[in-house]
Design a protein around this motif. Structure first.
Motif, mmCIF file in Angstrom:
data_model
loop_
_atom_site.group_PDB
_atom_site.id
_atom_site.type_symbol
_atom_site.label_atom_id
_atom_site.label_comp_id
_atom_site.label_asym_id
_atom_site.label_seq_id
_atom_site.Cartn_x
_atom_site.Cartn_y
_atom_site.Cartn_z
ATOM 1 N N UNK B 210 -37.266 -17.093 27.786
ATOM 2 C CA UNK B 210 -36.932 -16.377 26.703
ATOM 3 C C UNK B 210 -35.750 -15.937 25.564
ATOM 4 N N UNK B 211 -34.667 -16.362 26.708
ATOM 5 C CA UNK B 211 -33.951 -15.694 25.281
ATOM 6 C C UNK B 211 -34.437 -16.617 24.010
ATOM 7 N N UNK B 212 -34.810 -18.006 23.619
ATOM 8 C CA UNK B 212 -35.637 -18.015 22.780
ATOM 9 C C UNK B 212 -35.779 -17.779 21.597
ATOM 10 N N UNK B 213 -36.873 -16.710 22.791
ATOM 11 C CA UNK B 213 -38.641 -15.317 22.221
ATOM 12 C C UNK B 213 -37.548 -14.599 20.609
ATOM 13 N N UNK B 293 -44.328 -17.845 18.330
ATOM 14 C CA UNK B 293 -44.845 -17.973 19.743
ATOM 15 C C UNK B 293 -45.672 -19.155 20.167
ATOM 16 N N UNK B 294 -46.505 -19.438 19.550
ATOM 17 C CA UNK B 294 -47.688 -20.270 19.715
ATOM 18 C C UNK B 294 -46.753 -21.538 20.138
ATOM 19 N N UNK B 295 -46.987 -22.417 18.947
ATOM 20 C CA UNK B 295 -45.861 -23.662 19.502
ATOM 21 C C UNK B 295 -45.390 -23.817 20.842
ATOM 22 N N UNK B 325 -40.275 -15.453 36.161
ATOM 23 C CA UNK B 325 -39.607 -14.496 35.044
ATOM 24 C C UNK B 325 -40.133 -13.981 34.043
ATOM 25 N N UNK B 326 -38.906 -13.292 33.671
ATOM 26 C CA UNK B 326 -39.149 -12.895 32.120
ATOM 27 C C UNK B 326 -40.537 -12.972 31.452
ATOM 28 N N UNK B 327 -40.604 -14.369 30.701
ATOM 29 C CA UNK B 327 -40.949 -14.888 30.111
ATOM 30 C C UNK B 327 -42.541 -15.464 29.715
ATOM 31 N N UNK B 328 -42.869 -15.276 31.168
ATOM 32 C CA UNK B 328 -43.769 -14.952 32.268
ATOM 33 C C UNK B 328 -44.569 -14.424 32.173
ATOM 34 N N UNK B 329 -44.677 -12.969 31.001
ATOM 35 C CA UNK B 329 -44.525 -11.967 30.662
ATOM 36 C C UNK B 329 -45.527 -11.698 29.587
ATOM 37 N N UNK B 330 -45.148 -12.847 29.002
ATOM 38 C CA UNK B 330 -46.005 -12.905 27.572
ATOM 39 C C UNK B 330 -47.733 -12.989 27.617
ATOM 40 N N UNK B 331 -47.432 -11.549 27.091
ATOM 41 C CA UNK B 331 -49.763 -12.251 26.711
ATOM 42 C C UNK B 331 -50.210 -12.976 27.378
ATOM 43 N N UNK B 332 -50.057 -13.680 25.574
ATOM 44 C CA UNK B 332 -50.500 -15.100 25.826
ATOM 45 C C UNK B 332 -50.541 -16.268 27.149
ATOM 46 N N UNK B 333 -49.300 -16.228 26.920
ATOM 47 C CA UNK B 333 -49.156 -16.997 28.237
ATOM 48 C C UNK B 333 -50.063 -17.054 29.158
ATOM 49 N N UNK B 334 -50.180 -15.686 29.653
ATOM 50 C CA UNK B 334 -50.824 -15.479 30.429
ATOM 51 C C UNK B 334 -51.940 -15.660 30.301
#
Lengths: 334, 493
Positions: B210-213, B293-295, B325-334
């Protein structure tokens, strides 16, 4: 024989017969007494005759014979009245009149009396045996009279000096010998055979009655036992039922306790749940408030920084304020 | 009746309790924000502060004398790591103890709960040394650790029981837990079978989270600013407070892009040069953000495939994919996850607290870890002697065994005790050697199998570390070793 019309007419005959009897010839006296008479004896007259008869020699036993014959019924004759009085004397002498009503009314009581009475008698006390016998005749109306008679006869054996069946010759052999004696003479003693047959028949009848009575008693006993068993069963069943009910009551009490406990726990749980949801709501409100505050702080701070300077960036500030307004609207705050 | 669980995280930590009377579970979050407590410790002379305020003050005070901050201490546990705190050395476990202490005092003050015993969750890769230091830290704070449980198992329990489901409905099913928090991505595939949860495969990323994004968006914004303003990047030195504002703005934009397609990143007075204030004002579309964040997303999905490959499963064979986890909320990941698992993908709403909640429920039920792979000794004839069988409950009092072995070859003066685990009992094809313990024996004895014996004691302690002591009948020397990476699952009964 002519009938005496009055006691006065009868008296001389009686005196004459008593005199003969005192010499050992008692046939005239017995004959006189057996006559039909046209009068009734008063108590004093009867007592006077009885006293005189009792004063006669005892062998032959005139009093015994009179009492015995009177037991067959001699109404209208002097013998009947005298015999009744003599019977009363014998009953007093035998001790029958001293028995209590309980012993006097039962077969067992009377049998005991016979055994006891005869057991105490000396072998020579024939008078007593006769008294017991005459007393026994007064009970002839009872169903169990033959058994009493049998009991009397058994008790008489040791007195007469004979051996018991078990001590000597078998009873069958004795019977054969007796019957043999009855038929060995020139003439067969049919009268005695008839008497013996009558006794045997009476005893058989008595035994039959006894058997029937015993059977009835056994049936009653069986019925009583069945009834007792049935009652026991019912008592047991009732006890089981009571026990089951008690158990059920205990179970119900436990259930009630459980329900009370459940209600109490339910109340506690409701309070805990209420507290839980209060905390959850408080948490959510705090979270939302925190999020809004941070966002609004950020937007307002940026808006102030955008305009609070020499060359204000009004567009950025307006956008910031617009975003702040949108945040407020989304939060549905006034 | 009451159970406590603690999710001791790299970025955030939180405790939870589960009440047997109501069946409810509640996370003991920071009362002012309803968020987990940041695992940040701020040291000042005679003052120790843990949590949100400490996190907010890092950028302001980290360079100021008399202040020291420690973050991500979880990564340092088990490595004998020590920090220099205001000139004094402080070990990692002592710092961790301060975080446990904060959780304890916060629970007591704000929620009136005294945490004396708790189930503590650890990542799957956490070894025995790290667990031992974690226990030491908890003990210092007055908390007795009931047992350690893997974080994904706690997440599964928290999801199933927390949502009123019966965990037995997943009997024989495979569940993928995708935990992408602020620090790391941890992927675990586990299976529920016979009232047990055990892992089939693990994968993950350490650097991308998450912090990385947020950092990627910050870099994007700075680069755009440089392009727009014409300033060189090397002179772009920001005033104190500005980086924090930029981070907040980037985080806001990131979250906003989950529901919008275009966002503006604006920071007033971003840069000052020659008494002139310059504002940062750049646009960021969802497409651009996703390109940034695609990569990373592809790397994450590759890890999912890697885990599936390890478990020899196809995506269809996964019955549930829990996104935590917070980063799991990113639409692209979902979107990627939905393409793989379809409607079996679940975005967990209480993702910040679900692990602690699951741990609290495990604590309340008294569930314990069990050995998911049997521990065996390989003998000279290649056969296997089972020390602890599969399914053995890992309670220290139940995990001790004495054994005696024949020595078959003493020529080099040592016997070797080969400790191994297999996927299944007696399956030597799946054998993995965990440790080889060398035991001194008499090299001169003829026919050693008649005279020489090797004695061994095997024990598993409360930190799920296996201790082996061994000695021979003729030598006094005792050889010892520890196995820190036992494979254990969770028994749900």
């Amino acid at each position: 024989m002519a009938v005496c019309a009055s006691f006065d007419e009868f008296l001389p005959l009686l005196v004459s017969a008593l005199e003969k009897a005192s010499e050992g010839r008692s046939a005239a006296l017995l004959s006189l007494l057996r006559r039909r008479v046209g009068f009734s004896l008063t108590a004093e007259q009867t007592a006077s005759i009885v006293d005189k008869i009792r004063g006669l020699p005892k062998n032959p036993p005139i009093a015994f014979i009179i009492a015995l014959e009177s037991s067959f019924g001699m109404d209208g004759r002097v013998l009947a009245a005298v015999g009744r009085q003599l019977t009363l004397e014998f009953k007093r002498s035998s001790g029958l009149l001293t028995l209590g009503p309980e012993a006097l009314g039962s077969k067992a009581g009377l049998s005991d009396w016979i055994r006891h009475s005869m057991g105490n008698v000396q072998r020579s006390s024939v008078e007593h045996v006769r008294a017991v016998f005459i007393s026994l005749l007064s009970l002839a109306e009872r169903d169990y009279f033959p058994e009493l008679l049998l009991s009397f006869l058994r008790s008489t054996l040791p007195i007469s000096g004979g051996k018991k069946a078990s001590e000597g010759v078998a009873i069958e052999r004795q019977l054969v010998r007796t019957v043999g004696k009855l038929v060995q003479g020139k003439t067969i003693k049919t009268g005695q055979i008839r008497s013996m047959m009558a006794i045997v028949s009476a005893i058989e009848d008595a035994l039959e009655i006894e058997r029937a009575s015993r059977k009835k008693a056994e049936n009653q006993l069986t019925e009583s036992r069945d009834l007792t068993r049935e009652l026991d069963e019912r008592i047991r069943s009732l006890a089981d039922g009571t026990r089951q009910r008690e158990q059920r009551i205990q179970e119900l009490e436990v259930e009630i306790d459980g329900l009370h406990q459940a209600v109490k726990l339910g109340e506690e749980r409701a309070i805990e749940l209420d507290n839980h949801w209060r905390v959850v709501v408080t948490q959510e409100v705090a979270g939302e408030r925190h999020r809004l505050r941070r966002q609004l702080d950020h937007e307002l701070q940026e808006a102030i920084l955008a305009i609070n300077r020499e060359n204000p960036n009004t567009e950025m500030a307006a956008q910031r304020l617009g975003r702040a307004l949108k945040i407020l609207q989304e939060a549905k705050m006034p | 009746m009451m159970g406590y669980g603690i999710d001791f995280g790299t970025t955030n930590s939180v405790a939870a309790f589960s009440d047997g009377k109501t069946g409810k579970t509640l996370a003991l979050t920071d009362k002012s924000s309803n968020l987990p407590h940041p695992s940040v410790v701020w040291y000042r002379p005679n003052v120790v502060e843990v949590g949100r305020n400490a996190k907010y003050q890092i950028r302001e005070y980290s360079e100021v004398a008399g202040n020291a901050f420690v973050t991500s201490v979880k990564r340092k546990l088990g490595h004998d790591h020590s920090y220099d705190i205001l000139g004094e050395p402080k070990t990692a476990w002592e710092v961790a103890a301060d975080i446990f202490g904060h959780l304890q005092s916060h629970a007591n003050q704000e929620y009136k709960h005294q945490i004396e015993n708790a189930v503590v969750t650890v990542p799957v890769y956490y070894d025995g040394r790290a667990r031992r230091e974690l226990r030491r830290a908890a003990n210092k704070a007055g908390i007795e650790i009931q047992t350690f449980i893997h974080e994904p198992f706690a997440a599964v329990v928290g999801y199933c029981l927390g949502s009123g489901r019966d965990i037995t409905q997943f009997e024989g099913k495979n569940i993928l837990v995708f935990d992408w928090g602020g620090g790391t991505l941890d992927i675990t595939i586990c299976r529920v079978s016979n009232n047990r949860i055990y892992e089939l495969a693990t994968a993950g990323l350490n650097e991308i989270a998450g912090d990385f994004f947020d950092g990627r968006i910050e870099d994007y914004a700075r680069n755009k600013f440089v392009d727009q303003s014409g300033f060189r990047d090397d002179i772009l030195v920001l005033r104190p407070g500005t980086p924090k504002r930029l981070t907040f703005e980037c985080e806001r934009a990131k979250i906003s892009l989950s529901s919008t397609v275009q966002e503006r990143i604006q920071v007033a007075r971003f840069f000052r040069r020659n008494d002139v204030e310059y504002d940062l004002d750049v646009s960021l579309g969802r497409v651009e953000f996703e390109a940034l964040i695609a990569a990373d997303m592809e790397a994450a999905v590759r890890q999912v495939h890697r885990a599936l490959g390890q478990a020899a499963l196809s995506p269809r064979e996964v019955s549930l994919a829990l996104l935590i986890g917070g980063s799991s909320r990113i639409p692209l990941l979902q979107q990627h996850m939905f393409e793989l698992f379809g409607p079996r993908t679940v975005n967990v709403t209480n993702a910040d607290t679900i692990i602690a909640e699951g741990a609290a429920q495990i604590s309340r039920h008294g569930w314990l870890p069990y050995l998911a792979r049997p521990i065996q000794v390989r003998l000279a004839d290649e056969s296997l002697y089972t020390v602890f069988e599969l399914g053995r409950v890992l309670k220290s009092e139940a995990c001790r065994k004495d054994a005696t072995f024949y020595c078959t070859d003493n020529r080099d003066g040592e016997a070797r005790l080969v400790l191994a685990e297999t996927l299944r009992p007696g399956d030597s094809t799946s054998l993995t050697v965990k440790e080889i313990l060398s035991v001194l024996v008499d090299a001169k004895l003829p026919k050693p199998y008649q005279h020489e014996r090797v004695y061994a004691v095997f024990e598993v302690d409360e930190d799920l570390i296996m201790h082996v002591s061994s000695w021979s009948a003729t030598q006094e020397h005792v050889s010892k070793c520890e196995i820190h990476d036992l494979c254990y699952g969770l028994r749900l009964e």
